[in-house]
Design a protein around this motif. Sequence first.
Motif, mmCIF file in Angstrom:
data_model
loop_
_atom_site.group_PDB
_atom_site.id
_atom_site.type_symbol
_atom_site.label_atom_id
_atom_site.label_comp_id
_atom_site.label_asym_id
_atom_site.label_seq_id
_atom_site.Cartn_x
_atom_site.Cartn_y
_atom_site.Cartn_z
ATOM 1 N N ILE A 186 -4.669 -6.905 7.306
ATOM 2 C CA ILE A 186 -3.645 -6.864 6.277
ATOM 3 C C ILE A 186 -3.433 -8.294 5.796
ATOM 4 O O ILE A 186 -3.267 -9.202 6.604
ATOM 5 N N TYR A 187 -3.455 -8.473 4.488
ATOM 6 C CA TYR A 187 -3.205 -9.783 3.917
ATOM 7 C C TYR A 187 -1.963 -9.723 3.052
ATOM 8 O O TYR A 187 -1.890 -8.926 2.120
ATOM 9 N N LEU A 188 -0.983 -10.549 3.367
ATOM 10 C CA LEU A 188 0.255 -10.608 2.596
ATOM 11 C C LEU A 188 0.089 -11.606 1.455
ATOM 12 O O LEU A 188 -0.560 -12.638 1.620
ATOM 13 N N GLY A 189 0.680 -11.273 0.312
ATOM 14 C CA GLY A 189 0.593 -12.173 -0.841
ATOM 15 C C GLY A 189 -0.762 -12.158 -1.502
ATOM 16 O O GLY A 189 -1.097 -13.049 -2.259
ATOM 17 N N TRP A 190 -1.536 -11.141 -1.249
ATOM 18 C CA TRP A 190 -2.895 -11.007 -1.776
ATOM 19 C C TRP A 190 -2.847 -10.915 -3.295
ATOM 20 O O TRP A 190 -2.068 -10.184 -3.867
ATOM 21 N N ASP A 191 -3.702 -11.655 -3.952
ATOM 22 C CA ASP A 191 -3.772 -11.591 -5.411
ATOM 23 C C ASP A 191 -5.212 -11.483 -5.864
ATOM 24 O O ASP A 191 -5.568 -11.883 -6.952
ATOM 25 N N GLY A 192 -6.069 -10.964 -4.995
ATOM 26 C CA GLY A 192 -7.478 -10.922 -5.350
ATOM 27 C C GLY A 192 -7.967 -9.557 -5.354
ATOM 28 O O GLY A 192 -8.912 -9.061 -5.696
#
Length: 75
Positions: free
Chosen positions: A69-75
Amino acid sequence: DLSDFEHVSGVLTRVDGNTSHPAIVCKKLKIPCIVGLKDLKVNKKSAALNGVKLVEGTKIAIFAQTGQIYLGWDG
């Protein structure tokens, strides 16, 4: 009611396992789902994962096959 899942793009749960209702519904609808996250804290007003507060609109990337899980993901 599956109409509740109309705007869902991923599911995280603190309890349950791979044969739980959320996991089965997500699999059927092809929605990423990670279950059994002991570090996920949720109440009526807020949520936190590994001590990081999640606010409405927080972008999260869920890689269900690896459990990442990646928080703040924008990709």
